[in-house]
Design a protein around this motif. Structure first.
Motif, PDB file in Angstrom:
ATOM      1  N   GLY A   1       2.653 -10.515  -2.406  1.00  0.00           N
ATOM      2  CA  GLY A   1       3.174  -9.716  -3.506  1.00  0.00           C
ATOM      3  C   GLY A   1       2.425  -8.408  -3.669  1.00  0.00           C
ATOM      4  N   ASP A   2       1.102  -8.454  -3.479  1.00  0.00           N
ATOM      5  CA  ASP A   2       0.296  -7.239  -3.575  1.00  0.00           C
ATOM      6  C   ASP A   2       0.638  -6.264  -2.455  1.00  0.00           C
ATOM      7  OD1 ASP A   2      -1.112  -8.133  -5.829  1.00  0.00           O
ATOM      8  OD2 ASP A   2      -2.618  -9.132  -4.599  1.00  0.00           O
ATOM      9  N   LYS A   3       0.822  -6.806  -1.253  1.00  0.00           N
ATOM     10  CA  LYS A   3       1.176  -5.953  -0.114  1.00  0.00           C
ATOM     11  C   LYS A   3       2.507  -5.255  -0.359  1.00  0.00           C
ATOM     12  CE  LYS A   3      -1.209  -8.401   3.587  1.00  0.00           C
ATOM     13  NZ  LYS A   3      -1.054  -9.145   4.839  1.00  0.00           N
ATOM     14  N   ILE A   4       3.463  -6.018  -0.834  1.00  0.00           N
ATOM     15  CA  ILE A   4       4.794  -5.458  -1.097  1.00  0.00           C
ATOM     16  C   ILE A   4       4.720  -4.395  -2.189  1.00  0.00           C
ATOM     17  CG2 ILE A   4       7.094  -5.996  -1.993  1.00  0.00           C
ATOM     18  CD1 ILE A   4       6.793  -8.740  -0.556  1.00  0.00           C
ATOM     19  N   SER A   5       3.989  -4.703  -3.243  1.00  0.00           N
ATOM     20  CA  SER A   5       3.838  -3.750  -4.347  1.00  0.00           C
ATOM     21  C   SER A   5       3.204  -2.454  -3.868  1.00  0.00           C
ATOM     22  CB  SER A   5       2.996  -4.373  -5.454  1.00  0.00           C
ATOM     23  OG  SER A   5       2.762  -3.455  -6.481  1.00  0.00           O
ATOM     24  N   ASN A   6       2.164  -2.567  -3.050  1.00  0.00           N
ATOM     25  CA  ASN A   6       1.500  -1.368  -2.537  1.00  0.00           C
ATOM     26  C   ASN A   6       2.424  -0.563  -1.633  1.00  0.00           C
ATOM     27  OD1 ASN A   6      -0.832  -1.990  -3.935  1.00  0.00           O
ATOM     28  ND2 ASN A   6      -1.855  -2.900  -2.178  1.00  0.00           N
ATOM     29  N   LYS A   7       3.230  -1.243  -0.819  1.00  0.00           N
ATOM     30  CA  LYS A   7       4.175  -0.540   0.059  1.00  0.00           C
ATOM     31  C   LYS A   7       5.251   0.169  -0.763  1.00  0.00           C
ATOM     32  CE  LYS A   7       2.458  -1.644   4.039  1.00  0.00           C
ATOM     33  NZ  LYS A   7       1.734  -0.649   4.816  1.00  0.00           N
ATOM     34  N   ILE A   8       5.706  -0.485  -1.830  1.00  0.00           N
ATOM     35  CA  ILE A   8       6.711   0.135  -2.697  1.00  0.00           C
ATOM     36  C   ILE A   8       6.127   1.365  -3.379  1.00  0.00           C
ATOM     37  CG2 ILE A   8       8.031  -0.179  -4.834  1.00  0.00           C
ATOM     38  CD1 ILE A   8       8.480  -3.115  -3.896  1.00  0.00           C
ATOM     39  N   ASP A   9       4.895   1.245  -3.875  1.00  0.00           N
ATOM     40  CA  ASP A   9       4.241   2.393  -4.514  1.00  0.00           C
ATOM     41  C   ASP A   9       4.078   3.545  -3.527  1.00  0.00           C
ATOM     42  OD1 ASP A   9       4.048   0.970  -6.875  1.00  0.00           O
ATOM     43  OD2 ASP A   9       1.923   0.450  -6.601  1.00  0.00           O
ATOM     44  N   ASP A  10       3.687   3.218  -2.297  1.00  0.00           N
ATOM     45  CA  ASP A  10       3.506   4.242  -1.273  1.00  0.00           C
ATOM     46  C   ASP A  10       4.834   4.925  -0.942  1.00  0.00           C
ATOM     47  OD1 ASP A  10       1.816   5.606   0.729  1.00  0.00           O
ATOM     48  OD2 ASP A  10       3.062   4.529   2.178  1.00  0.00           O
ATOM     49  N   ALA A  11       5.876   4.125  -0.770  1.00  0.00           N
ATOM     50  CA  ALA A  11       7.197   4.685  -0.457  1.00  0.00           C
ATOM     51  C   ALA A  11       7.709   5.552  -1.598  1.00  0.00           C
ATOM     52  CB  ALA A  11       8.188   3.568  -0.149  1.00  0.00           C
ATOM     53  N   GLY A  12       7.490   5.098  -2.823  1.00  0.00           N
ATOM     54  CA  GLY A  12       7.899   5.894  -3.982  1.00  0.00           C
ATOM     55  C   GLY A  12       7.148   7.206  -4.041  1.00  0.00           C
ATOM     56  N   GLY A  13       5.868   7.153  -3.722  1.00  0.00           N
ATOM     57  CA  GLY A  13       5.064   8.374  -3.709  1.00  0.00           C
ATOM     58  C   GLY A  13       5.538   9.350  -2.649  1.00  0.00           C
ATOM     59  N   LYS A  14       5.886   8.831  -1.478  1.00  0.00           N
ATOM     60  CA  LYS A  14       6.388   9.694  -0.408  1.00  0.00           C
ATOM     61  C   LYS A  14       7.713  10.331  -0.806  1.00  0.00           C
ATOM     62  CE  LYS A  14       4.011   7.446   3.382  1.00  0.00           C
ATOM     63  NZ  LYS A  14       4.099   6.620   4.580  1.00  0.00           N
ATOM     64  N   ALA A  15       8.566   9.544  -1.443  1.00  0.00           N
ATOM     65  CA  ALA A  15       9.858  10.073  -1.883  1.00  0.00           C
ATOM     66  C   ALA A  15       9.670  11.145  -2.946  1.00  0.00           C
ATOM     67  CB  ALA A  15      10.732   8.941  -2.422  1.00  0.00           C
ATOM     68  N   LYS A  16       8.757  10.887  -3.874  1.00  0.00           N
ATOM     69  CA  LYS A  16       8.500  11.851  -4.946  1.00  0.00           C
ATOM     70  C   LYS A  16       7.916  13.142  -4.361  1.00  0.00           C
ATOM     71  CE  LYS A  16       6.951  10.118  -8.850  1.00  0.00           C
ATOM     72  NZ  LYS A  16       6.031   9.605  -9.900  1.00  0.00           N
ATOM     73  N   LEU A  28      10.725  15.027  -2.649  1.00  0.00           N
ATOM     74  CA  LEU A  28      11.603  15.642  -3.647  1.00  0.00           C
ATOM     75  C   LEU A  28      10.957  16.898  -4.230  1.00  0.00           C
ATOM     76  CD1 LEU A  28      14.156  15.505  -5.434  1.00  0.00           C
ATOM     77  CD2 LEU A  28      12.851  14.083  -7.008  1.00  0.00           C
ATOM     78  N   GLY A  29       9.666  16.802  -4.510  1.00  0.00           N
ATOM     79  CA  GLY A  29       8.949  17.966  -5.034  1.00  0.00           C
ATOM     80  C   GLY A  29       8.945  19.122  -4.059  1.00  0.00           C
ATOM     81  N   LYS A  30       8.726  18.814  -2.776  1.00  0.00           N
ATOM     82  CA  LYS A  30       8.733  19.869  -1.759  1.00  0.00           C
ATOM     83  C   LYS A  30      10.113  20.504  -1.650  1.00  0.00           C
ATOM     84  CE  LYS A  30       5.065  18.346   1.349  1.00  0.00           C
ATOM     85  NZ  LYS A  30       4.732  17.829   2.693  1.00  0.00           N
ATOM     86  N   ALA A  31      11.141  19.665  -1.647  1.00  0.00           N
ATOM     87  CA  ALA A  31      12.507  20.165  -1.485  1.00  0.00           C
ATOM     88  C   ALA A  31      12.948  21.034  -2.657  1.00  0.00           C
ATOM     89  CB  ALA A  31      13.474  18.997  -1.315  1.00  0.00           C
TER      90      ALA A  31
END
Length: 57
Positions: free
Chosen positions: A4-19, A22-25
């Protein structure tokens, strides 16, 4: 480190990359920086979990 921790960290990382993307774009430096911070937090949490696991062994 639990699955669960691994999944949560991956989701946070993916969300950060998306954000960040989006900011760059959109030219929004604030959103871009928030994305970078989210990714850094995810990395720190992941490292902390690995350290905890090392001491459990």
């Amino acid at each position: 480190m639990g699955a669960g921790d691994k999944i949560s960290n991956k989701i946070d990382d993916a969300g950060g990359k998306a954000k960040e993307a989006l900011g760059k774009a959109s030219g929004d430096k604030s959103t871009e920086n928030e994305g970078k911070v989210d990714q850094a937090k995810s990395s720190l949490k992941d490292a902390g979990e690995k350290i905890k696991d090392a001491f459990k062994s």
